[in-house]
Design an enzyme around this catalytic site. Structure first.
Site, mmCIF file in Angstrom:
data_model
loop_
_atom_site.group_PDB
_atom_site.id
_atom_site.type_symbol
_atom_site.label_atom_id
_atom_site.label_comp_id
_atom_site.label_asym_id
_atom_site.label_seq_id
_atom_site.Cartn_x
_atom_site.Cartn_y
_atom_site.Cartn_z
ATOM 1 C CD GLU A 45 -46.325 -71.689 121.221
ATOM 2 O OE1 GLU A 45 -45.632 -72.337 120.412
ATOM 3 O OE2 GLU A 45 -46.839 -72.191 122.230
ATOM 4 N NE ARG A 271 -34.249 -74.738 113.895
ATOM 5 C CZ ARG A 271 -35.187 -74.270 114.715
ATOM 6 N NH1 ARG A 271 -36.460 -74.394 114.416
ATOM 7 N NH2 ARG A 271 -34.851 -73.699 115.843
ATOM 8 C CE LYS A 281 -40.369 -69.806 120.854
ATOM 9 N NZ LYS A 281 -41.568 -69.033 120.517
HETATM 10 P P1 ATP Z 1 -37.992 -72.763 118.614
HETATM 11 O O1 ATP Z 1 -37.808 -73.733 117.472
HETATM 12 O O2 ATP Z 1 -36.799 -71.962 118.961
HETATM 13 O O3 ATP Z 1 -38.601 -73.385 119.827
HETATM 14 P P2 ATP Z 1 -40.443 -71.899 117.535
HETATM 15 O O4 ATP Z 1 -40.445 -72.251 116.106
HETATM 16 O O5 ATP Z 1 -41.224 -72.784 118.428
HETATM 17 O O6 ATP Z 1 -38.981 -71.681 118.052
HETATM 18 P P3 ATP Z 1 -42.145 -69.671 117.125
HETATM 19 O O7 ATP Z 1 -42.464 -68.591 118.065
HETATM 20 O O8 ATP Z 1 -43.208 -70.630 116.748
HETATM 21 O O9 ATP Z 1 -40.921 -70.428 117.750
HETATM 22 O O10 ATP Z 1 -41.440 -69.092 115.825
HETATM 23 C C1 ATP Z 1 -41.917 -67.993 115.110
HETATM 24 C C2 ATP Z 1 -41.360 -68.059 113.712
HETATM 25 O O11 ATP Z 1 -39.933 -68.059 113.744
HETATM 26 C C3 ATP Z 1 -41.785 -69.324 113.008
HETATM 27 O O12 ATP Z 1 -42.227 -68.965 111.710
HETATM 28 C C4 ATP Z 1 -40.546 -70.157 112.950
HETATM 29 O O13 ATP Z 1 -40.532 -70.964 111.807
HETATM 30 C C5 ATP Z 1 -39.441 -69.098 112.941
HETATM 31 N N1 ATP Z 1 -38.199 -69.625 113.502
HETATM 32 C C6 ATP Z 1 -38.036 -70.225 114.697
HETATM 33 N N2 ATP Z 1 -36.763 -70.632 114.863
HETATM 34 C C7 ATP Z 1 -36.085 -70.271 113.743
HETATM 35 C C8 ATP Z 1 -34.733 -70.408 113.302
HETATM 36 N N3 ATP Z 1 -33.804 -71.004 114.055
HETATM 37 N N4 ATP Z 1 -34.395 -69.908 112.091
HETATM 38 C C9 ATP Z 1 -35.324 -69.308 111.330
HETATM 39 N N5 ATP Z 1 -36.606 -69.140 111.682
HETATM 40 C C10 ATP Z 1 -37.000 -69.614 112.877
HETATM 41 MG MG MG Z 2 -43.182 -72.983 116.826
#
Ligand code: ATP
Ligand code: MG
Length: 579
Positions: A45, A271, A281
């Protein structure tokens, strides 16, 4: 090196492909003939910069596609224009490329599918599976129930298809203000899984979207857009983190109730969590907005942009991700694991140079005044092809302040009055005298050198010394700023809910007094160097004006492990041991 949890691989052997449960699933699907081509995607995102957790997901998705001869899409899940920016889209593309991956022509956006998603929403309405709800957000939340209590049906749940269609079309036309109505799926307000309690599909949002501009007054929810985007793209394996496991029944409901062209299967993994780090984020955004760091690419940030600026090679991140592996159980990886991967790469790649951070002047009394000689120094003992360079030596040099003690404790092997040490690649010197200023501070050492030790070699009489010091020639040295970093948080498991309380007070130390050997005048951004005995460094982009600025990427040794050892701090306070 220690790691907690069961998610980490060994310390020396890198995992082979095919050794985690997701690769096993992909292999089994291929063997069973379920897919002709494997298609994965990385779906960020664009509401912030990517962090090292995303690197785990990027490597997993792109590597699986590469290993199985398929393809990986980069798709922006751009459904929330109030938080998303073009600058984030650009940064994400740059970071994924830097990490070493290429999506070819497969760059997509959830916003590419807005029209189709809208049509499908109308289909749900027409089949009685979605309705427009006028409840205000508070009432909606209250009616949702809890984990132990069922929710309550909305008073608007039984609107006719025609009324729903009319209202939804007028929502799209922009007739209503933000927050006054939503489109909801009609599933089950008593479902044990809260995600199935009539989730929101569309909300009214009068906002300008980075790609679709002002065309839309309603935007799909992430949950509604995400799975359908996967289906439209023919994603075979929709890989995501465990928090989405509870959303899978909802995604499957959409796949069953819509005329989707394919039915992706979702697989969840744990994760990445890292000690001394928060990978969220939301928190990273607050660190930037609150001025706790100097932007998204601050070298203390766990963002890919921050790690890159700090000098961490992309290869180290890929190596790290391989080592930690993929599992279904939550765990926290020791930050020392990352440092290990960084050192592994830099030790082979970095050119060795000499730099003094806190200079102490040394005058070599028996060295001819006005004379300079060039001494040969090896560029990289790990790589013979890196060759050597010449380093100027003269009567006045700088050594590190902490390499001298006037009244040393027993185990201090470096310079002190009467003591002899080796200057790397140069000569043995012996300290004869200490010069102080009016305040009593030591400002200069008077030493002698032994001409028979040229190149730093032992003299013919076989005399030995116990320490080798780095140094720079005073007249030839380049003044520089050096930035030293400690973890941003003072505790191994900082609290994301109250992160400000866990911020370390001194995570950045700016050393303005550094002096560099002349070869460092040609240092290039992105090319790592080792300052002998001090660590790995890289040129910072701030170097464009004034003196060069170097960032310390990582020290030479594992400081996390050292901290744990009892008494290590006391030894340091006493001047350290043999170096
Ligand atoms: P955050 O949890 O940091 O706010 P998010 O999941 O909202 O991140 P996205 O942009 O939606 O951020 O993430 C893109 C991809 O990265 C998704 O498939 C998510 O599952 C993966 N992802 C996010 N954080 C992690 C992490 N700590 N370890 C592994 N994969 C991750
Ligand atoms: Mg997300």
């Amino acid at each position: 090196m220690t790691t907690s949890g069961n998610e980490t691989g060994g310390t020396s052997d890198v995992r082979e492909p095919g050794l985690d449960f997701i690769r096993d699933i992909v292999q089994a699907d291929i063997t069973a003939g379920r897919h002709a081509t494997i298609v994965t995607r990385f779906p960020p995102e664009p509401n912030g910069f990517l962090h090292i957790g995303h690197a785990k997901s990027i490597c997993l998705n792109f590597d699986i596609a590469n290993e199985f001869g398929g393809r990986c899409h980069l798709r922006f899940d751009d459904t929330n224009p109030t938080k998303e920016e073009q600058a984030f889209i650009d940064a994400i593309e740059k970071d994924v490329r830097w990490l070493g991956f290429d999506w070819g022509t497969h760059l997509y956006h959830a916003s590419d599918y807005f029209e189709r998603l809208y049509e499908w929403a109308e289909l749900l309405i027409k089949s009685g599976k979605a309705y427009v709800d006028d409840q205000n957000p508070d009432d909606m939340r209250a009616a949702r129930g809890t984990l132990t209590e069922p929710g309550k049906n909305s008073p608007f749940r039984d609107r006719t298809v025609d009324e729903n269609l009319d209202l939804f079309r007028r929502m799209r036309a922009g007739e209503y203000p933000n927050g006054t109505r939503v489109l909801r799926a009609k599933i089950d307000m008593a479902a044990g899984n809260i995600n199935l309690r009539d989730p929101v599909l569309y909300r009214i949002l009068h906002a300008t979207h980075p790609r679709t501009g002002d065309a839309w007054k309603i935007y799909p929810s992430y949950d509604y857009a995400h799975g359908q985007s996967d289906a439209i793209e023919g994603i075979t394996h929709s890989i995501c983190t465990l928090e989405f496991a509870d959303h899978r029944p909802l995604y499957d409901w959409f796949l069953e109730n819509l005329p989707v062209p394919s039915k992706p299967r979702q697989h969840e993994f744990a994760r990445l969590n890292l000690t001394y780090t928060i990978l969220s984020k939301r928190v990273l955004t607050e660190l930037v907005r609150g001025g706790h760091v100097n932007g998204w690419d601050d070298p203390r940030m766990p963002t890919l942009a921050g790690l890159r600026r700090r000098g961490v090679p992309a290869e180290s991140l890929r190596d790290f991700v391989k080592r930690i592996g993929v599992a279904k159980a939550y765990s926290t990886v020791d930050a020392a694991m990352l440092d290990f991967s960084i050192r592994e790469v830099l030790n082979k790649a970095a050119l060795r140079r000499m730099a003094v951070l806190r200079p102490l002047k040394v005058v070599i009394e028996n060295y001819p005044e006005g004379q300079t000689e060039e001494l040969e120094a090896v560029n990289n003992p790990e790589d013979a092809s890196a060759g050597s360079r010449m380093v100027p030596f003269s009567r006045e040099i700088f050594i590190e302040q902490e390499d001298f003690m006037e009244n040393p404790p027993k185990k201090f092997y470096r310079l002190s009055p009467g003591k002899e040490v080796r200057l790397r690649y140069a000569y043995f010197i012996t300290c004869k005298d200490v010069v102080r200023d009016a305040k009593g501070e030591i400002v200069e050492l008077r030493c002698t050198y032994d001409p028979l030790t040229r190149g730093g070699n032992n003299p013919p009489d076989g005399r030995k010394v116990q320490a080798t010091l780095h140094w720079v020639s005073a007249a030839d040295a380049i003044p520089a700023e050096v930035r030293l970093y400690e973890p941003l948080f003072s505790t191994p498991t900082p609290d994301a809910a109250n992160f400000a309380a866990d911020l370390a007070p001194n995570s950045l130390e700016v050393v303005k007094s550094a002096r560099l050997e002349p070869a460092l005048a040609h240092a290039l951004e992105g090319v790592p160097v080792q300052f002998e005995r001090l660590g790995y460094f890289c040129l910072d982009p701030d170097s464009t004006t004034g003196n060069p600025v170097f960032n310390r990427t990582v020290g030479l040794r594992d400081t996390y492990a050292k901290e744990v050892k009892a008494g290590a701090k006391d030894a340091k306070a006493a001047g350290g041991g043999k170096k």
